[in-house]
Design an enzyme around this catalytic site. Structure first.
Site, PDB file in Angstrom:
ATOM      1  CB  THR A 284      58.602 107.906  93.592  1.00 51.89           C
ATOM      2  OG1 THR A 284      58.386 107.666  92.201  1.00 51.89           O
ATOM      3  CG2 THR A 284      58.708 106.578  94.330  1.00 51.89           C
ATOM      4  CG  ASN A 285      53.766 108.222  91.016  1.00 47.25           C
ATOM      5  OD1 ASN A 285      53.786 107.463  90.054  1.00 47.25           O
ATOM      6  ND2 ASN A 285      54.085 109.509  90.906  1.00 47.25           N
ATOM      7  CG  HIS A 286      52.748 102.124  93.265  1.00 45.05           C
ATOM      8  ND1 HIS A 286      53.925 101.489  93.569  1.00 45.05           N
ATOM      9  CD2 HIS A 286      52.077 102.228  94.435  1.00 45.05           C
ATOM     10  CE1 HIS A 286      53.951 101.221  94.860  1.00 45.05           C
ATOM     11  NE2 HIS A 286      52.846 101.664  95.404  1.00 45.05           N
TER      12      HIS A 286
END
Ligand code: CTP
Ligand code: CA
Length: 225
Positions: free
Chosen positions: A33-35
Site C-alpha cells: 500500500t502507500n501513504h
C-alpha cells in the site's frame, strides 16, 4: 455556514471521484500500500457536493468520515477500484482521480500466511503484475460516455515537467500536480494546475480551501450543457 454560501457552480452535474490508497494483498495478513491519506479526494468530494453536484466517491482503505450528501463506495484493491469506477463513469459529467493507485500487485494472492521456513528465512521472490490504469481507461472512453477528466500527480521532483508529460500521457484536459510525499497526510497543500493553456498555481492553503478553488476551476472549464 461557509458551505451554504458556496456558489452552486456544479448544480446539475454528476461528479465521480477516486480517493485514498489501494491495498494489494500478498497473503491474508500482508499487502502493498502507500501513504496516501485520502484527505484531498475527500475534500474535493465535499467541495463538489457544496457546489451542488451529485457526488460519487470511490474510496480505498481510509478512516475518514463521508462528506454530507456524498455517495461512498469502499474498495480495497486497484482492480476493485477499477471495477467500481468503469461501469459508473459514463453516467458522470466529471471524473477526478485523486487516488494513489498501486501500480503493481502480486500476481497471485497466497491463500495462507507465508511462513518463515527453517533454512529459508526469506520467502521466494513473488512476481508482480501491473494494475489497470483507471484514469487512462476512463479518459479513453468514447465521446458521449466519457466524463471530463482531472488527473492528479504527486511528484518528488521536476513537478512542472512531470505534470505536463503526465497530462499528455493520460490524455486528460486538466492535471493537478503537487509535491509528494511531502503532502501525504498533511492538512495543507500547494497545487499546480496544468492544462492545454499552461500552468497556474493555487497557493498553499488547507485542503478544503484548495478543493473549493479547484472545483471553481473545473466548473469554469466544463463544456456547457
Ligand atoms: N491512476 C489511476 N490508475 C492507476 C494509476 C494512476 O487512475 N493504475 C491515476 C491517479 O489517480 C492519478 C493519475 O493517474 O490521477 C496519475 O497517477 P501517477 O501514479 O502519478 O501516474 P502513473 O501513470 O502511475 O506514473 P508514475 O507512478 O510512474 O509517476
Ligand atoms: Ca503510479
Amino acid at each position: 455556514l461557509i458551505a451554504f454560501f458556496q456558489p452552486k457552480v456544479l448544480a446539475g452535474r454528476r461528479v465521480l471521484i477516486t480517493a485514498g490508497p489501494t491495498f494489494e494483498a500478498i497473503d491474508p495478513v500482508r499487502g502493498i500500500t502507500n501513504h496516501s491519506s485520502g484527505k484531498m479526494g475527500f475534500a474535493i468530494a465535499r467541495a463538489a457536493a457544496e457546489a451542488g453536484a451529485q457526488v460519487t466517491l470511490v474510496a480505498g482503505p481510509v478512516h475518514l468520515p463521508t462528506p454530507a450528501g456524498v455517495t461512498r463506495i469502499d474498495v480495497r484493491s486497484a482492480q476493485q477500484m477499477h471495477d467500481a469506477v468503469l461501469p459508473r463513469a459514463p453516467a458522470h459529467d466529471v471524473f477526478v482521480a485523486t487516488a494513489a493507485v498501486a501500480d503493481w500487485r502480486p500476481a497471485a494472492e497466497q491463500g495462507e500466511k507465508i511462513k518463515k521456513a527453517e533454512g529459508q528465512r526469506v520467502p521466494a521472490p513473488f512476481a508482480l503484475v501491473e494494475n489497470p490504469d483507471i484514469l487512462a481507461t476512463v479518459a479513453r472512453l468514447p465521446e458521449g460516455q466519457r466524463p471530463w477528466c482531472v488527473g492528479f500527480a504527486a511528484e518528488s521532483h521536476d513537478l512542472v515537467r512531470h505534470a505536463r508529460e503526465k497530462r499528455l500521457r493520460k490524455g486528460v484536459p486538466l492535471l493537478v500536480g503537487n509535491l509528494g510525499p511531502a503532502t501525504f497526510g498533511r492538512d495543507d497543500n500547494t497545487l499546480l494546475l496544468v492544462d492545454a493553456a499552461g500552468e497556474r498555481e493555487l497557493a498553499t492553503a488547507d485542503k478544503l480551501t484548495l478543493a473549493r478553488a479547484l472545483v471553481a476551476e473545473i466548473a469554469q472549464r466544463l463544456p456547457a450543457v
